[in-house]
Design an enzyme around this catalytic site. Structure first.
Site, PDB file in Angstrom:
ATOM      1  N   TYR A 217     -11.076  -8.927 -10.689  1.00 57.70           N
ATOM      2  CA  TYR A 217     -10.871  -8.868  -9.395  1.00 57.70           C
ATOM      3  C   TYR A 217      -9.453  -8.231  -9.983  1.00 57.70           C
ATOM      4  O   TYR A 217      -9.171  -6.834  -9.185  1.00 57.70           O
ATOM      5  CB  TYR A 217     -11.311 -10.427  -8.403  1.00 57.70           C
ATOM      6  CG  TYR A 217     -10.262 -10.088  -7.225  1.00 57.70           C
ATOM      7  CD1 TYR A 217     -10.504  -8.249  -6.421  1.00 57.70           C
ATOM      8  CD2 TYR A 217      -9.113 -10.186  -6.882  1.00 57.70           C
ATOM      9  CE1 TYR A 217      -9.665  -8.063  -6.016  1.00 57.70           C
ATOM     10  CE2 TYR A 217      -8.063  -9.361  -5.637  1.00 57.70           C
ATOM     11  CZ  TYR A 217      -8.382  -8.555  -5.132  1.00 57.70           C
ATOM     12  OH  TYR A 217      -8.135  -8.131  -4.294  1.00 57.70           O
TER      13      TYR A 217
ATOM     14  N   CYS B  78     -28.172  -3.121   8.853  1.00 59.22           N
ATOM     15  CA  CYS B  78     -26.967  -4.312   8.644  1.00 59.22           C
ATOM     16  C   CYS B  78     -28.274  -5.169   8.100  1.00 59.22           C
ATOM     17  O   CYS B  78     -28.847  -6.055   9.776  1.00 59.22           O
ATOM     18  CB  CYS B  78     -26.040  -4.800   9.015  1.00 59.22           C
ATOM     19  SG  CYS B  78     -25.420  -6.309   8.548  1.00 59.22           S
TER      20      CYS B  78
ATOM     21  N   ARG C 298       1.010  -0.488   0.346  1.00 63.74           N
ATOM     22  CA  ARG C 298      -0.344  -0.333  -0.102  1.00 63.74           C
ATOM     23  C   ARG C 298       0.865   1.129   0.173  1.00 63.74           C
ATOM     24  O   ARG C 298       0.224   2.373  -0.522  1.00 63.74           O
ATOM     25  CB  ARG C 298      -0.784  -0.151   1.180  1.00 63.74           C
ATOM     26  CG  ARG C 298      -2.121  -1.274   0.988  1.00 63.74           C
ATOM     27  CD  ARG C 298      -3.142  -1.260   2.685  1.00 63.74           C
ATOM     28  NE  ARG C 298      -3.580  -1.969   2.256  1.00 63.74           N
ATOM     29  CZ  ARG C 298      -4.762  -2.373   2.843  1.00 63.74           C
ATOM     30  NH1 ARG C 298      -4.825  -1.547   4.676  1.00 63.74           N
ATOM     31  NH2 ARG C 298      -5.916  -3.069   3.014  1.00 63.74           N
TER      32      ARG C 298
ATOM     33  N   GLU D 107      -1.398  -9.195  -5.260  1.00 64.27           N
ATOM     34  CA  GLU D 107      -2.554  -9.823  -5.389  1.00 64.27           C
ATOM     35  C   GLU D 107      -2.717 -10.585  -5.376  1.00 64.27           C
ATOM     36  O   GLU D 107      -3.567 -11.962  -5.041  1.00 64.27           O
ATOM     37  CB  GLU D 107      -3.510  -8.618  -6.899  1.00 64.27           C
ATOM     38  CG  GLU D 107      -3.311  -7.175  -6.268  1.00 64.27           C
ATOM     39  CD  GLU D 107      -4.579  -7.758  -4.728  1.00 64.27           C
ATOM     40  OE1 GLU D 107      -5.298  -8.163  -4.687  1.00 64.27           O
ATOM     41  OE2 GLU D 107      -4.285  -6.632  -4.133  1.00 64.27           O
TER      42      GLU D 107
ATOM     43  N   ASP E  90     -13.894  -9.237  -4.107  1.00 64.36           N
ATOM     44  CA  ASP E  90     -12.810 -10.456  -3.567  1.00 64.36           C
ATOM     45  C   ASP E  90     -14.071 -10.881  -2.740  1.00 64.36           C
ATOM     46  O   ASP E  90     -15.001 -10.646  -2.123  1.00 64.36           O
ATOM     47  CB  ASP E  90     -11.695 -10.351  -2.872  1.00 64.36           C
ATOM     48  CG  ASP E  90     -11.759  -9.703  -1.478  1.00 64.36           C
ATOM     49  OD1 ASP E  90     -12.824  -8.918  -1.294  1.00 64.36           O
ATOM     50  OD2 ASP E  90     -10.574  -9.317  -1.273  1.00 64.36           O
TER      51      ASP E  90
END
Length: 347
Positions: A116, A204, A21, A33, A134
Site C-alpha cells: 500500500y 451500490c 498533497r 504515509e 487502505d
C-alpha cells in the site's frame, strides 16, 4: 458516468486540503504515509508538521539519533514504525545516495514500506499507475460491489487488489488514489455513512441490499493478552528514577518508571510480599497514586498501577538500566503514551 468518473467528480468538490498533497517530494509523502498508518489525519497532522520542521530531508532523518526520532514520535504508538523509518532513511543514504526513490519496486525494499505505502508514494510522487488499498478503499469497494470476502484473507486481498487496479484511472493515478481514499474517509465512513447524498447510491450493492453496516467483512484477529504492570515513582532531591526498556517487548528503548509485572492484579500487601519487590525496595510500603489504568495495544491490554515510594526509601539494589533523571528534563526523554500522560498529570 463510470465508478471512477463519479469518484473523481466527487473529489473535485470535496477534497481535503492537506499539506502532503501540495508536493511531489517522495520523502515528505513517505513521512505522511507512515505517520498516518493506523492514525487519523487529525491526530497525525501535528506529528507530520513537527517531523518536516525538525527533519526536513532524508539526510537529516538518517543522521538523527534514534532517541530523537522516538521523542518526535512520542504518543503515536506502534513505535516499530518510527524505528523502521530510521532504518529506511539509512538505506536511502547508502543505496540511493540520499535521493529518495519513487519507483514502486524500489520503495518496497525500504524497511516498513509495504504494498500500500509503495503504491501511494509511487503514484503521488511519480504518477506511477499503482492502485492504493487502505482501509478506506477496501470499505468503498466492498460496499459498492457487495463483496463479502474478508478483506484480510488471502482470497480477499487478491480480489480487492485486482479490482482496485482495474478501476484505477491510469491517466490520473495520483488524483484518483487520493479521491477514493477521501471518499472512504468523508463519504463512505465506517459508521453512519451519508448514503442519502452519495453519488454512488443508485448502483451500490450494499445500500440496495441493506448490507452497508455488514461490509466490509474482516476476520477476527487473535485474542488480546492481559498484562499487569506496577510502576514505582522513586524521587531523590530534584530527580526521579527512570528505566529504559530493552528490545524484545513493547515500547523497546523508550523510558518509563521502574516496573514490575505480575500475573494478575495485586493489593499492596501482595505486591510488597513479592520476592522481586523486596529485592529492590525491601519492605517499604508504597502509596498507590491513582486507580489502575487500562491501556489498550493491538494485541495486549495493559493494566497499569502507579505507586509513590516513601521519600526515605533506600534501594536494596538497582537494575543497570535504572538511572536518575532531573524532573525538569523528563520531557527530553522518549516515553510511551502511558508514561507521558501520567507525567503530565503528576509532575
Amino acid at each position: 458516468m463510470s465508478f471512477s468518473e463519479h469518484i473523481l467528480a466527487w473529489y473535485h468538490q470535496h477534497k481535503r486540503a492537506l499539506p502532503w498533497r501540495e508536493t511531489r517530494n517522495p520523502y515528505v509523502i513517505w513521512l505522511s504515509e507512515i505517520i498516518l498508518q493506523q492514525t487519523r489525519v487529525e491526530q497525525g497532522m501535528p506529528y507530520f508538521l513537527k517531523f518536516v520542521e525538525e527533519l526536513p530531508n532524508v539526510t537529516k532523518f538518517a543522521a538523527a539519533e534514534e532517541a530523537t526520532i522516538l521523542r518526535l514520535w512520542q504518543g503515536l504508538g506502534y513505535y516499530s514504525r518510527a524505528r523502521n523509518m530510521h532504518k529506511a532513511s539509512k538505506y536511502v543514504m547508502e543505496n540511493h545516495a540520499g535521493s529518495f526513490p519513487v519507483a514502486y519496486e524500489e520503495l518496497l525494499k525500504l524497511p516498513g514500506v509495504g504494498e500500500y505505502t509503495a503504491a501511494a508514494i509511487s503514484s503521488f510522487s511519480n504518477d506511477e499507475p499503482r492502485a492504493v488499498l487502505d482501509g478506506n478503499v477496501f470499505r468503498v469497494l466492498a460496499r459498492y460491489f457487495g463483496i463479502g470476502e474478508p478483506i484480510n484473507s488471502s482470497a480477499g486481498k487478491k480480489i480487492f487488489a485486482g479490482l482496485a487496479q482495474e478501476l484505477l484511472d491510469t491517466d490520473h493515478p495520483a488524483t484518483y488514489n487520493q479521491a477514493i481514499m477521501d471518499f472512504g474517509a468523508l463519504q463512505c465512513k465506517p459508521k453512519n455513512p451519508n448514503c442519502a447524498e452519495c453519488v454512488l447510491r443508485l448502483d451500490c450493492v450494499a445500500l440496495n441490499t441493506s448490507r452497508v453496516a455488514e461490509l466490509p467483512v474482516k476476520n477476527k484477529g487473535k485474542k488480546s493478552r492481559d498484562r499487569f504492570f506496577h510502576y514505582f515513582i522513586v524521587e531523590k532531591d530534584d530527580a526521579v528514577l527512570m528505566s529504559q526498556r530493552t528490545d524484545g517487548d513493547v515500547w523497546a528503548n523508550l523510558y518509563e518508571f521502574p516496573l514490575m509485572e505480575s500475573a494478575g492484579p495485586l493489593e499492596i500487601p501482595e505486591l510488597v510480599a513479592m520476592e522481586e519487590y523486596q529485592q529492590y525496595f525491601g519492605h517499604a510500603i508504597p502509596e498507590k497514586i491513582e486507580r489502575t489504568i487500562k491501556h489498550v495495544l493491538s494485541h495486549q491490554n495493559i493494566y497499569a498501577s502507579f505507586y509513590r515510594m516513601p521519600k526515605d526509601v533506600r534501594l536494596q539494589s538497582k537494575k543497570s538500566h535504572w538511572n536518575y533523571c532531573l524532573s525538569k528534563k523528563l520531557d527530553k526523554l522518549a516515553k510511551h503514551k502511558l508514561i507521558s500522560s501520567f507525567i503530565e498529570r503528576y509532575f
